[in-house]
Design a protein around this motif. Sequence first.
Motif, PDB file in Angstrom:
ATOM      1  N   SER A   1       0.829  -1.214   0.000  1.00 51.12           N
ATOM      2  CA  SER A   1       0.000   0.000   0.000  1.00 51.12           C
ATOM      3  C   SER A   1       0.861   1.261   0.000  1.00 51.12           C
ATOM      4  O   SER A   1       0.525   2.246  -0.654  1.00 51.12           O
ATOM      5  N   GLN A   2       1.990   1.226   0.702  1.00 48.82           N
ATOM      6  CA  GLN A   2       2.892   2.384   0.726  1.00 48.82           C
ATOM      7  C   GLN A   2       3.556   2.571  -0.645  1.00 48.82           C
ATOM      8  O   GLN A   2       3.690   3.697  -1.130  1.00 48.82           O
TER       9      GLN A   2
ATOM     10  N   GLN B   1       0.966   4.176  -2.920  1.00 52.56           N
ATOM     11  CA  GLN B   1       0.790   5.600  -2.627  1.00 52.56           C
ATOM     12  C   GLN B   1       1.909   6.425  -3.257  1.00 52.56           C
ATOM     13  O   GLN B   1       1.664   7.490  -3.823  1.00 52.56           O
TER      14      GLN B   1
ATOM     15  N   ALA C   1      -7.182  -5.293  -1.537  1.00 50.27           N
ATOM     16  CA  ALA C   1      -6.194  -5.181  -0.463  1.00 50.27           C
ATOM     17  C   ALA C   1      -5.950  -6.513   0.238  1.00 50.27           C
ATOM     18  O   ALA C   1      -4.857  -6.746   0.761  1.00 50.27           O
TER      19      ALA C   1
ATOM     20  N   THR D   1      -3.007  -8.269  -1.225  1.00 44.98           N
ATOM     21  CA  THR D   1      -1.697  -7.612  -1.184  1.00 44.98           C
ATOM     22  C   THR D   1      -1.288  -7.155   0.215  1.00 44.98           C
ATOM     23  O   THR D   1      -0.198  -6.609   0.374  1.00 44.98           O
ATOM     24  N   ASP D   2      -2.119  -7.378   1.221  1.00 45.60           N
ATOM     25  CA  ASP D   2      -1.851  -6.819   2.551  1.00 45.60           C
ATOM     26  C   ASP D   2      -0.584  -7.352   3.215  1.00 45.60           C
ATOM     27  O   ASP D   2      -0.018  -6.701   4.079  1.00 45.60           O
TER      28      ASP D   2
END
Length: 193
Positions: A35-36, A39, A53, A56-57
């Motif tokens: 997620s980072q 972004q 998500a 991919t979490d």
Amino acid sequence: MRHYLLTLITIVLTCTAYCQNEKTITGNFAGVPFSQFVQEVETQTGYRFYYDATQTDTLKITYRGDRIPLGAALEEILTPLNLRYGIDGEGHVFITKNAQIYTTLPPGFFGRQKAADTATFVVAEPEETEEDKAKNKLKASLENKLFEVGVKTNSIGQGNATIAGYVRDEKTGEPIIGANITAENKKTGTITD
């Protein structure tokens, strides 16, 4: 006039595809959460990522690049993770597990031999592996369960029976709404509320 309009549309589509390929990313990602990473790439490119998500979490991204085209970087990062991507002409990046997303139709799809028309997306399903088959079989058995109530005999008894109870999720204990309950070979049944 019509010829000029078609020429203008072709130029715009070509520019969109060209500009799309020109978006680059730069960074030194060392074990950052997925997620980072997304972004940071969204900030650098202005594109918007769409993904599940839950797939991919737990992923950590390690990648180093300087002005690498986005498509090349995503190919290198996502392929080993069994993730696929598709980028449309409006700056949307779709990421899926195993299934490839195509954001354009092939030339001649509608019987014309012109450049590809844009589409929302088309998903091509990958071949199912043995592991996927086993998971799907387990999932199907969890979704569709048949329970026999009573003692099975060769003679048919007379009378009425009432069955009462709850249908709950095995993991959470929450009541399940909309479960179909029917009597085998009978035209009676109900749906949980």
